[in-house]
Design a protein around this motif. Structure first.
Motif, short mmCIF file in Angstrom:
data_model
loop_
_atom_site.label_atom_id
_atom_site.label_comp_id
_atom_site.label_asym_id
_atom_site.label_seq_id
_atom_site.Cartn_x
_atom_site.Cartn_y
_atom_site.Cartn_z
N PHE A 178 -4.75 -3.23 -8.60
CA PHE A 178 -5.62 -4.28 -8.09
C PHE A 178 -6.99 -4.27 -8.75
O PHE A 178 -7.60 -5.32 -8.90
CB PHE A 178 -5.79 -4.12 -6.57
N LEU A 179 -7.45 -3.08 -9.13
CA LEU A 179 -8.80 -3.03 -9.68
C LEU A 179 -8.88 -3.75 -11.02
O LEU A 179 -9.75 -4.59 -11.25
CB LEU A 179 -9.28 -1.58 -9.83
N SER A 180 -7.95 -3.43 -11.91
CA SER A 180 -8.03 -4.11 -13.21
C SER A 180 -7.64 -5.58 -13.05
O SER A 180 -8.14 -6.43 -13.77
CB SER A 180 -7.19 -3.41 -14.28
N LEU A 181 -6.77 -5.87 -12.08
CA LEU A 181 -6.49 -7.28 -11.79
C LEU A 181 -7.78 -8.00 -11.45
O LEU A 181 -8.08 -9.08 -11.96
CB LEU A 181 -5.50 -7.40 -10.62
N ILE B 206 -7.14 -3.22 1.14
CA ILE B 206 -5.93 -2.54 0.64
C ILE B 206 -6.25 -1.09 0.32
O ILE B 206 -5.54 -0.16 0.73
CB ILE B 206 -5.39 -3.27 -0.61
N PHE B 207 -7.36 -0.89 -0.38
CA PHE B 207 -7.69 0.49 -0.74
C PHE B 207 -7.98 1.34 0.50
O PHE B 207 -7.59 2.50 0.59
CB PHE B 207 -8.91 0.51 -1.68
N TRP B 208 -8.63 0.73 1.46
CA TRP B 208 -8.99 1.43 2.68
C TRP B 208 -7.73 1.89 3.43
O TRP B 208 -7.66 3.02 3.93
CB TRP B 208 -9.83 0.49 3.54
N ASN B 209 -6.77 1.01 3.48
CA ASN B 209 -5.59 1.32 4.28
C ASN B 209 -4.50 2.04 3.52
O ASN B 209 -3.74 2.80 4.10
CB ASN B 209 -5.03 0.03 4.90
N PHE B 210 -4.41 1.77 2.24
CA PHE B 210 -3.31 2.37 1.48
C PHE B 210 -3.77 3.58 0.68
O PHE B 210 -2.96 4.39 0.28
CB PHE B 210 -2.70 1.33 0.52
N GLY B 211 -5.06 3.66 0.40
CA GLY B 211 -5.58 4.79 -0.36
C GLY B 211 -5.21 4.73 -1.83
O GLY B 211 -5.40 5.69 -2.56
N ASP C 215 2.43 1.75 -5.61
CA ASP C 215 2.14 2.49 -4.37
C ASP C 215 2.00 1.56 -3.19
O ASP C 215 2.55 1.81 -2.11
CB ASP C 215 0.83 3.29 -4.53
N VAL C 216 1.24 0.47 -3.40
CA VAL C 216 0.95 -0.43 -2.28
C VAL C 216 2.22 -1.14 -1.82
O VAL C 216 2.54 -1.13 -0.63
CB VAL C 216 -0.13 -1.45 -2.69
N PHE C 217 2.95 -1.71 -2.77
CA PHE C 217 4.13 -2.48 -2.39
C PHE C 217 5.18 -1.58 -1.75
O PHE C 217 5.95 -2.01 -0.90
CB PHE C 217 4.72 -3.21 -3.60
N GLY C 218 5.19 -0.33 -2.19
CA GLY C 218 6.20 0.58 -1.65
C GLY C 218 5.94 0.96 -0.20
O GLY C 218 6.88 1.35 0.50
N SER C 219 4.69 0.87 0.25
CA SER C 219 4.40 1.34 1.60
C SER C 219 3.90 0.22 2.50
O SER C 219 3.19 0.45 3.47
CB SER C 219 3.37 2.47 1.54
N VAL C 220 4.27 -1.03 2.17
CA VAL C 220 3.84 -2.17 2.98
C VAL C 220 4.36 -2.03 4.41
O VAL C 220 3.66 -2.30 5.39
CB VAL C 220 4.34 -3.48 2.36
N SER C 221 5.58 -1.53 4.55
CA SER C 221 6.21 -1.49 5.88
C SER C 221 5.55 -0.43 6.78
O SER C 221 5.79 -0.43 7.98
CB SER C 221 7.70 -1.21 5.74
N ASP C 222 4.71 0.45 6.20
CA ASP C 222 4.06 1.47 7.03
C ASP C 222 2.88 0.91 7.81
O ASP C 222 2.29 1.61 8.62
CB ASP C 222 3.54 2.62 6.15
N HIS C 223 2.50 -0.33 7.53
CA HIS C 223 1.30 -0.85 8.17
C HIS C 223 1.64 -2.04 9.06
O HIS C 223 2.70 -2.65 8.93
CB HIS C 223 0.28 -1.25 7.10
N SER C 224 0.69 -2.34 9.95
CA SER C 224 0.97 -3.36 10.95
C SER C 224 1.03 -4.74 10.30
O SER C 224 0.39 -5.00 9.28
CB SER C 224 -0.12 -3.35 12.02
N THR C 225 1.80 -5.62 10.94
CA THR C 225 1.96 -6.97 10.41
C THR C 225 0.63 -7.72 10.41
O THR C 225 0.35 -8.48 9.49
CB THR C 225 2.96 -7.74 11.28
N ASP C 226 -0.18 -7.47 11.44
CA ASP C 226 -1.46 -8.17 11.51
C ASP C 226 -2.34 -7.83 10.32
O ASP C 226 -2.97 -8.70 9.72
CB ASP C 226 -2.19 -7.80 12.81
N LEU C 227 -2.37 -6.52 10.01
CA LEU C 227 -3.18 -6.09 8.86
C LEU C 227 -2.70 -6.77 7.59
O LEU C 227 -3.48 -7.28 6.78
CB LEU C 227 -3.10 -4.57 8.71
#
Lengths: 210, 101, 633
Positions: free
Chosen positions: C135-138, C187-192, C198-210
């Motif tokens: 995301f950063l270089s994006l 994203i960085f705050w919640n996914f680290g 990394d982010v797409f792989g752990s989407v299901s670990d977080h709430s739908t609202d987020l």
């Protein structure tokens, strides 16, 4: 032994007096000549220390090269005009003298209060070894080209750099192109040449048309 | 070696201090230069004396290197003076303060 | 075969460096060839990447580590999957043609070298944006694209309108980028982590609202960059830039970034139906909204600009419907025919001595046959006429919305969106042919300009022809049969991309195709009747409801609302803040500055410039240190 004491007394007194003269005389030329006296007497002390080679180098390099360089520069700069000017800083001298005296007192204190010459500090070149090697020059050579090879090379590079630097600095920027001799000729010569050329062109133009 | 080391060091100290005094008080650039050489004489004498009394050639080696540096310094310094001579006519240290700006 | 992708961005970057450093003084006209050659090189490298094949399962390609701070690591890396490859092919391919075209179009401009400095940089930024694997270089290249658009829209900065348009584009984009940045921070705050994988792989670990919040914030970025309502206002003004820049922005490098981003962030958007609904809704609304504005514009480039906004809306509609392949497919075909239309309009403008008002055109087709025929093909493709490129992609796009609407998952709103999309494509056909008829047919309305008009040079016509071939054939070549064409099969290699619902129902697909074709045909006939036969005449149509016409002509007063509402309030606040700044903050700063100056005017007296004063200090220092040695040894 007494002759050594006599010699040292003579050398040290003359060196000190000549040193005083070096910084006190008005003319730079006299100052440089006094420095030569200092250099010769310090070289004498080198002989007393049993280091004849160093004495020779000292005389050749200092008296023969550096001081001569000074004299040449003075000749180039023509300093005669300002001989009536003050020679010392009026204000600075009252700071300089106490500082110099203090410095002398401190260094002399160190010099007089027992310097470290204990046996375990001694190196590998007692006088008899130097004699066996054939003299101080040979002794110096044995360390200069082995243990101190790198500093020796660095010193030579330094000399090269200084030589080039001196040439670059002292060159007259107005005479930029020493490499191309025609520029050294006066402008008149240049204009002659170009007018000649244009004449040649003029004479050739009708020929091509004809 | 009847002369004690202290005597040589004292002469070295005298020459060094005289040189310092000359550097600090003289106005002529050339004499300031010569005074620096005088300081070097004092230092050289100290080196040589210690070298002789400690029976080590390092002292002589230092003198040789210091001579080299002195020669290089004199060459460059005097070259600067020659270059300077094209711009100014007086060689007084207290007048040459253009670099302050 | 995947160890050379760094070549793709390198080519334009090198061209940028060379042209920027040596262009204005030494290279001059040669910069055009250097720029074009570099993009061609990038295109060739992309083709090589495509032929060499990409590994969908391990798409990451790390170039080097950029940031390494504890557990926070950012690599400059590429994500190499079919989506990237398709985007790169479109970006580099269209950009190359635009570069070649620019050599002719900009030939008489005195800042030719500057133009060919920014153009490769623009392409470089876009390539890196597409290639980024985090995301950063994006974000960095997202911004670089914005900067380049600023530089190029304001290319003729001597003109106040161009400079204003550049500032407007930049500021409006900033609003979107602000949301985008907050989304990335969340994203960085919640996914680290900021790596896609990394982010797409752990989407299901977080709430739908987020995830909904993040998706909406990211979408704000896309709305800004892809000019969706209500941040579309910069795009029509961006017409102040040179026409090749418009073509580049509209077809290849800038507005597609938002579509690409949403497609790339698929896993985040798919978590919540609401996010998809918002994407589709904004898309459908923008499509209809912009198409209706396009009806009433008189400036040829503005018509095209609103057309782009409208088409991008359709792409977002498809993204909302979950049909990513279709959106990318439409992006690709749209890139071709919209670049074609823009470059064609540039050719017309070039011939008409920079006159952009269609009221001054008319009857040009005899004078510029190549431009006319390629432009006509582009217009037909844009209208979605069988079997041109636009038909295949637009038809599929509407079908995807329809099927999403009839599916039993509560997204009935997509049926409404589908109808809006149909209406939008009807209006698209009308305004496209209004534009073609006004420009090329009828009697010349400005005889003097008409008599001076001429066909454009070969370097401008050749890209038109190439693009026309693409606009005609690309859709059928890669998109037939629908949903199972080459491009679909290729994109389905990306994990998680699936066929949209109902794609297999052949009768439904065919009837939808017939509906959209009929709509397009109706639109074309309407345009012909009104603008060519004048039965009823355009004036009569406008007179039916003058208010509506004014509303369309003034673009729904969005600019005015923004000006008087938002800008006015902001200015008021700014005035107050300025007073505080000028009186209080500046006062403090001036006080500090005065104090420093007073102090230093005292202390600077230490520096006398007298060498011997310094030497004295040195000697004093020596005395002190030797004294310390004597006393303390």
């Amino acid at each position: 032994m007494t002759d050594q004491i006599v010699a040292f007394t003579y050398l040290s007194i003359v060196a000190s007096v000549a040193g005083l003269a070096t910084i006190l005389v008005r003319s730079p030329v006299h100052s440089a000549l006094s420095l030569v006296v200092v250099v010769f007497h310090v070289a004498g002390m080198f002989v007393l220390l049993g280091n004849g080679f160093l004495a020779a180098v000292q005389v050749i390099v200092y008296a023969g090269a550096i001081v001569v360089l000074f004299l040449f520069t003075m000749m180039l700069l023509d300093l005669r005009r300002h001989e009536t000017e003050r020679t010392v800083h009026r204000r600075q001298i009252w700071l300089a003298i106490p500082i110099a005296v203090l410095l002398f007192a401190e260094v002399a204190w160190i010099a007089i209060s027992k310097p470290e010459t204990s046996e375990n500090l001694k190196g590998a070149f007692p006088p008899q070894t130097i004699d066996e090697l054939g003299g101080s020059a040979q002794a110096l050579a044995t360390v200069m080209f082995t243990d101190y090879l790198l500093p020796f090379e660095v010193a030579s590079v330094l000399l090269l750099a200084a030589a080039i630097g001196a040439m670059v600095l002292a060159r007259n920027p107005d005479e930029e192109s020493l490499a191309s001799p025609p520029d050294m000729i006066e402008d008149a010569a240049g204009t002659d040449e170009s007018s000649e050329q244009s004449e040649r062109e003029l004479s050739e133009t009708p020929a091509t048309h004809g | 070696m009847s002369i004690p080391l202290n005597a040589y060091l004292l002469v070295g100290a005298i020459l060094f201090s005289l040189g310092t005094l000359g550097v600090l008080m003289r106005r002529s650039v050339l004499i300031v230069f010569i005074s620096i050489e005088l300081m070097l004489q004092g230092v050289n004498l100290t080196f040589a004396a210690y070298g002789a009394f400690l029976e080590d050639m390092a002292g002589s080696m230092f003198v040789v290197i210091s001579l080299t540096v002195a020669a290089a310094e004199a060459a460059v310094g005097l070259a600067i003076l020659v270059a300077l001579g094209r711009r100014v006519t007086e060689f007084y240290v207290d007048r040459l303060d253009t670099l302050r700006w | 075969m995947t160890d050379f992708p760094w070549l793709i961005p390198l080519f334009p970057l090198v061209a940028f460096a060379i042209n920027g450093a040596f262009g204005p003084r030494y290279l001059k006209k040669a910069t055009g060839y250097i720029g074009s050659a570099s993009i061609l090189g990038a295109f060739a490298a992309t083709v090589a990447l495509w032929i060499g094949g990409v590994h969908s399962d391990t798409p990451d390609f790390t170039l080097y580590r950029w940031v390494s701070s504890g557990s926070f690591n950012i690599d400059i890396g590429f994500v190499l999957d079919p989506l990237t490859v398709v985007m790169l092919l479109v970006v580099t391919g269209v950009s190359f043609l635009v570069h070649v075209y620019s050599i002719g179009y900009m030939a008489h401009d005195e800042s030719f070298a500057r133009f060919f400095t920014w153009l490769p940089l623009f392409v470089f930024a876009m390539i890196m944006l597409v290639l980024s694997n985090n995301f950063l270089s994006l974000y960095v290249f997202w911004e670089l694209v914005g900067v380049c658009s600023y530089l190029l829209i304001g290319f003729w900065h001597q003109r106040k309108s161009a400079a204003d348009a550049a500032v407007k584009a930049f500021l409006v984009n900033r609003i979107g980028d602000f949301g985008f940045a907050i989304g990335i921070i969340l994203i960085f705050w919640n996914f680290g982590s900021l790596n896609y994988s990394d982010v797409f792989g752990s989407v299901s670990d977080h709430s739908t609202d987020l995830m909904l919040l993040i998706a909406l914030l990211l979408f704000i970025g896309a709305v800004g960059k892809s000019a969706q309502f209500p941040l579309h206002i910069w795009l029509p003004d961006a017409m102040e830039g040179p026409t090749p820049v418009s073509a580049l922005i509209h077809a290849a490098t800038m507005v597609t970034a938002g579509v690409y981003m949403v497609a790339r962030m698929r896993p985040i958007f798919e978590v919540s139906n609401e996010a998809l609904l918002v994407v589709g809704g904004i898309g459908a609304f923008t499509a209809l909204f912009a198409a209706s504005i396009g009806l009433a514009q008189t400036d040829i480039k503005r018509v095209l600009a609103y057309s782009t906004v409208s088409q991008l809306g359709l792409m977002f509609l498809a993204l909302g419907a979950g049909a990513y392949t279709v959106a990318i497919f439409h992006l690709a075909t749209h890139a071709f025919f919209k670049a074609l239309l823009f470059l064609g309009s540039g050719s017309v403008i070039h011939a008409m001595q920079n006159q952009q008002e269609m009221s001054e055109y008319g009857g040009l087709w005899r004078r510029m046959k190549w431009t006319y025929f390629t432009f006509l093909l582009g217009g037909l493709a844009l209208s979605g006429v069988f079997p041109l490129a636009g038909f295949w992609s637009k038809d599929e796009l509407l079908a995807s919305a329809f099927f999403k609407g009839v599916a039993d998952d509560g997204s009935w709103a997509f049926t409404v969106f589908w109808i809006m999309g149909l209406l939008a494509s009807l209006l698209t056909a009308v305004y496209t042919f209004r534009m073609i008829i006004l420009t090329f047919h009828g009697k010349p309305r400005n005889a003097e300009l008409h008599s001076h008009s001429h066909e454009s040079p070969i370097s401008m016509v050749a890209p038109l022809v190439v693009l026309a071939v693409g606009a005609v054939a690309l859709g059928g070549a890669v998109g037939f049969p629908p949903e199972h064409g080459f491009i679909h099969d290729y994109l389905y290699k990306v994990p998680g991309v699936y066929h949209f619902a109902g794609a297999g129902e052949i009768t439904a697909v065919i009837s939808l195709a017939i509906i959209s074709t009929a709509v397009a045909a109706f639109g074309i006939v309407t345009a012909y009747a009104v603008y060519s036969r004048r039965q009823p005449s355009p004036e009569a149509v406008a007179a039916v409801s003058p208010r509506l016409y004014a509303l369309l002509y003034r673009k729904y007063y969005v600019d005015e609302i923004v000006n008087y509402g938002i800008v006015g309030v902001t200015k008021g606040i700014g005035l107050i803040l300025w007073a505080i700044d000028a009186k209080i903050v500046d006062g403090i700063v001036n006080l500090i500055g005065w104090t420093v100056r007073a102090t230093s005017s005292l202390t600077r007296r230490v520096q006398t410039g007298q060498v011997q004063n310094y030497l004295f200090l040195i000697a004093a220092g020596a005395v002190v240190s030797v004294g310390a040695f004597v006393i303390f040894r």
